[in-house]
Design a protein around this motif. Structure first.
Motif, PDB file in Angstrom:
ATOM      1  N   GLY A 179       0.814  -1.216   0.000  1.00 39.34           N
ATOM      2  CA  GLY A 179       0.000   0.000   0.000  1.00 39.34           C
ATOM      3  C   GLY A 179       0.846   1.264   0.000  1.00 39.34           C
ATOM      4  O   GLY A 179       0.464   2.288  -0.564  1.00 39.34           O
ATOM      5  N   VAL A 180       2.033   1.187   0.632  1.00 41.78           N
ATOM      6  CA  VAL A 180       2.958   2.324   0.643  1.00 41.78           C
ATOM      7  C   VAL A 180       3.421   2.630  -0.775  1.00 41.78           C
ATOM      8  O   VAL A 180       3.511   3.793  -1.195  1.00 41.78           O
ATOM      9  N   VAL A 181       3.698   1.585  -1.551  1.00 41.72           N
ATOM     10  CA  VAL A 181       4.136   1.756  -2.943  1.00 41.72           C
ATOM     11  C   VAL A 181       3.010   2.341  -3.792  1.00 41.72           C
ATOM     12  O   VAL A 181       3.220   3.265  -4.591  1.00 41.72           O
ATOM     13  N   TYR A 182       1.776   1.832  -3.603  1.00 37.81           N
ATOM     14  CA  TYR A 182       0.643   2.351  -4.373  1.00 37.81           C
ATOM     15  C   TYR A 182       0.413   3.837  -4.070  1.00 37.81           C
ATOM     16  O   TYR A 182       0.064   4.610  -4.965  1.00 37.81           O
ATOM     17  N   ALA A 183       0.619   4.218  -2.816  1.00 37.29           N
ATOM     18  CA  ALA A 183       0.450   5.620  -2.434  1.00 37.29           C
ATOM     19  C   ALA A 183       1.464   6.513  -3.149  1.00 37.29           C
ATOM     20  O   ALA A 183       1.159   7.624  -3.571  1.00 37.29           O
ATOM     21  N   ARG A 184       2.689   6.017  -3.296  1.00 39.66           N
ATOM     22  CA  ARG A 184       3.718   6.779  -4.015  1.00 39.66           C
ATOM     23  C   ARG A 184       3.301   7.004  -5.467  1.00 39.66           C
ATOM     24  O   ARG A 184       3.435   8.111  -6.006  1.00 39.66           O
ATOM     25  N   TYR A 185       2.814   5.936  -6.107  1.00 39.29           N
ATOM     26  CA  TYR A 185       2.385   6.058  -7.495  1.00 39.29           C
ATOM     27  C   TYR A 185       1.261   7.089  -7.637  1.00 39.29           C
ATOM     28  O   TYR A 185       1.270   7.918  -8.554  1.00 39.29           O
ATOM     29  N   PHE A 186       0.286   7.004  -6.753  1.00 37.19           N
ATOM     30  CA  PHE A 186      -0.846   7.929  -6.790  1.00 37.19           C
ATOM     31  C   PHE A 186      -0.376   9.381  -6.689  1.00 37.19           C
ATOM     32  O   PHE A 186      -0.799  10.249  -7.452  1.00 37.19           O
ATOM     33  N   ALA A 187       0.535   9.648  -5.752  1.00 31.64           N
ATOM     34  CA  ALA A 187       1.017  11.009  -5.533  1.00 31.64           C
ATOM     35  C   ALA A 187       1.798  11.539  -6.730  1.00 31.64           C
ATOM     36  O   ALA A 187       1.646  12.703  -7.137  1.00 31.64           O
ATOM     37  N   MET A 188       2.634  10.693  -7.331  1.00 28.63           N
ATOM     38  CA  MET A 188       3.440  11.135  -8.463  1.00 28.63           C
ATOM     39  C   MET A 188       2.580  11.420  -9.692  1.00 28.63           C
ATOM     40  O   MET A 188       2.825  12.390 -10.424  1.00 28.63           O
ATOM     41  N   ILE A 189       1.575  10.594  -9.919  1.00 32.02           N
ATOM     42  CA  ILE A 189       0.673  10.842 -11.056  1.00 32.02           C
ATOM     43  C   ILE A 189      -0.071  12.158 -10.863  1.00 32.02           C
ATOM     44  O   ILE A 189      -0.261  12.932 -11.810  1.00 32.02           O
ATOM     45  N   LEU A 190      -0.454  12.437  -9.615  1.00 27.39           N
ATOM     46  CA  LEU A 190      -1.162  13.683  -9.311  1.00 27.39           C
ATOM     47  C   LEU A 190      -0.303  14.896  -9.635  1.00 27.39           C
ATOM     48  O   LEU A 190      -0.765  15.846 -10.293  1.00 27.39           O
TER      49      LEU A 190
END
Length: 422
Positions: A179-190
Motif C-alpha cells: 500500500g505504501v508503494v501504491y500511495a507513491r504512485y498515486f502522488a506522483m501521477i497527481l
C-alpha cells in the motif's frame, strides 16, 4: 535594517521562502508519514522496503542520463519557446526510455540471482515503474525551476508529500507494505498532472519544437552526462552504505534500525537543498562573474553553516526522546546510531553540499565529476573495511571522513577558480 528588509522582500518576490517553507512542510509531512508507516507495518517488512528502495535508488541516480538536470541550464526564460520545447522533449522521451530499460534489467537480474532478502522480490516487482515515473516528475520540476517559477515548484513538492501521506494510511492498512508503494504512485501521477498543466500553458501546442545547432546539442549532452556523473557519485555514498550493510550484515532488523536511525538526521539537508534550488539558476546566469558568485556563496555558506550546526546540536541531544516517543521502544537500539548521524549529515549539509552544487552552476562540471567519483571509490574502500571491523557503526564514520575531505577540496577549488589563481 533597510537593506535587510529589501533583501527579504526580494527573496519573497523570487519565491525563495516558498521553496523553504514548502520543503519544511514536505519534511514535516514526510516525518509524520514515517511515524505511521513504521507503526502500521512490521519491522521485517520495513527492512524489505528499505532494501528494494536501495536497489532502485541506483537507477534514480542516473536521472535519465542527467537530462532532467541539464534542462536547468538550457531551458531558460530568455530562450526561444521552440528551443525550450526541443530540450524538454528530449529530456522526457530519452529519460523515460532509459529509466524503464534500467528498471526492467534490474527486475530480470533479481529473478535469476540470489539476494540477501528473498522476501523483498515482490516489492521490487511492484516498484518497477517507480524510477520511470520519478524521472517524469523530476524533469517537469526542473523545467519549472528553469523558468524561475519557484512558487509552483514548492507547491508540487508539498502536494506530492501530502498525497503520499494521506493515501498511505488507508492503503498500508489494507495492503500492508504494498500500500505504501501504491500511495507513491498515486502522488506522483497527481503532481505530473499539475506539472503538465503548467507546461501546456508555457509551451502550448502552437509552439513548434525547433532544432538547435549540432554544436549546442553536443554541449547539451556533455553537460547532461557530466552532471549525471557528479550527482550520481556525490549522492551514491549513502546508497552504497545501505547496500553494503544489507549484503555484509544480512539482517533485516539491523537494516530497519539503520533506516530509522537516519530518517530524521538525514532531513537536515533540506535546508541546503532549498538554498541550492534557489541559487543554482541564478548563479548559472552570472557564471561569467566568478568573483560575485564566490562572494554570494561564502556569505550564504557561512550563514547556512551556523544554522545547521545549531539544529544538529539540538537533534543530537533530543535523539533518545525522539526515537522513544516517535518510533517506540522496539527501535531503542537505533538511538546511538542516530546521534552519530546527526554529526555526519550536519557536516554534509553545512559544509560540503553548497560548494559541490555551486561548481556545476559556474561551469566546473568536469572537476566536480572527478572529485565525486574519487570520493565514492574512497568511501567504498573505507566503508567495507570499517563495517567488517566495527559492524553497523563503521558506516557513519566512513561517511564522516569522506565528507570532511571532499568538502575541503570543493571549497578550495571554488576559491581558486573564482579568484583566477593558479
Amino acid at each position: 535594517m533597510y537593506k535587510i528588509f529589501e533583501k527579504i522582500k526580494l527573496l519573497i518576490k523570487d519565491g525563495f521562502f516558498h521553496i523553504l517553507i514548502g520543503n519544511v512542510l514536505v519534511k514535516m509531512v514526510g516525518f509524520l508519514s514515517s511515524i505511521f508507516i513504521v507503526r502500521l507495518i512490521s519491522k521485517a517488512d520495513y527492512g524489505y522496503l528499505a532494501y528494494a528502495d536501495n536497489l532502485y535508488q541506483y537507477i534514480n541516480l542516473l536521472s535519465g542520463l542527467g537530462l532532467s538536470t541539464a534542462i536547468l541550464k538550457f531551458c531558460s526564460p530568455k530562450r526561444e519557446k521552440g528551443e525550450n520545447k526541443f530540450f524538454l522533449n528530449k529530456a522526457i522521451t530519452i529519460g523515460i526510455l532509459f529509466q524503464l530499460t534500467a528498471s526492467v534489467l534490474l527486475v530480470f537480474t533479481i529473478c535469476f540471482r540470489e539476494i540477501p532478502f528473498p522476501k523483498a522480490r515482490k516489492i521490487i516487482f511492484v516498484l518497477i515503474l517507480y524510477p520511470t515515473i520519478t524521472q517524469i516528475v523530476t524533469t517537469i520540476q526542473s523545467y519549472i525551476r528553469a523558468q524561475l517559477n519557484n512558487k509552483l515548484y514548492a507547491k508540487i513538492g508539498v502536494v506530492q508529500t501530502l498525497a503520499v501521506f494521506i493515501a498511505s494510511l488507508p492503503l498500508a492498512y489494507i495492503w500492508g507494505i504494498y500500500g505504501v508503494v501504491y500511495a507513491r504512485y498515486f502522488a506522483m501521477i497527481l503532481v505530473i498532472l499539475i506539472g503538465i498543466r503548467f507546461v501546456k500553458t508555457d509551451l502550448p501546442v502552437s509552439v513548434v519544437s525547433s532544432k538547435v545547432s549540432a554544436k549546442e546539442y553536443r554541449f547539451f549532452w556533455k553537460v547532461s552526462l557530466s552532471m549525471m556523473l557528479a550527482n550520481m557519485f556525490s549522492m551514491i555514498m549513502p546508497i552504497n552504505e545501505m547496500f553494503l550493510i544489507n549484503n555484509y550484515i544480512k539482517d533485516e532488523i539491523v537494516s530497519a534500525n539503520y533506516k530509522v536511525a537516519i530518517l530524521i538526521p538525514s532531513q537536515i539537508v533540506f535546508l541546503t537543498s532549498s538554498v541550492v534550488v534557489y541559487l543554482f539558476p541564478k548563479l548559472a546566469q552570472i557564471a561569467d562573474k566568478l568573483k560575485d558568485a564566490l562572494k554570494i556563496t561564502v556569505k550564504v555558506g557561512t550563514l547556512l553553516f551556523g544554522i545547521i550546526i545549531a539544529l544538529c546540536s539540538i537533534g543530537y541531544v533530543i535523539s533518545p526522546l525522539i526515537i522513544r516517543v516517535v518510533y517506540g521502544e522496539r527501535y531503542i537500539d537505533a538511538i546511538r546510531l542516530s546521534k552519530v548521524y546527526w554529526i555526519v549529515y550536519g557536516l554534509n549539509a553545512g559544509f560540503r553540499m553548497l560548494p559541490m552544487n555551486v561548481l556545476p552552476a559556474i561551469g566546473s562540471t568536469l572537476f566536480n565529476s572527478f572529485i565525486s567519483i574519487l570520493s565514492c571509490i574512497v568511501h567504498v574502500c573505507i566503508l567495507r573495511k570499517l563495517i567488517i571491523s566495527y559492524g553497523i557503526y563503521g558506516a557513519p564514520y566512513s561517511l564522516m571522513i569522506v565528507y570532511i575531505i571532499s568538502g575541503c577540496i570543493y571549497w578550495f577549488y571554488l576559491y581558486i577558480k573564482c579568484t583566477n589563481k593558479n
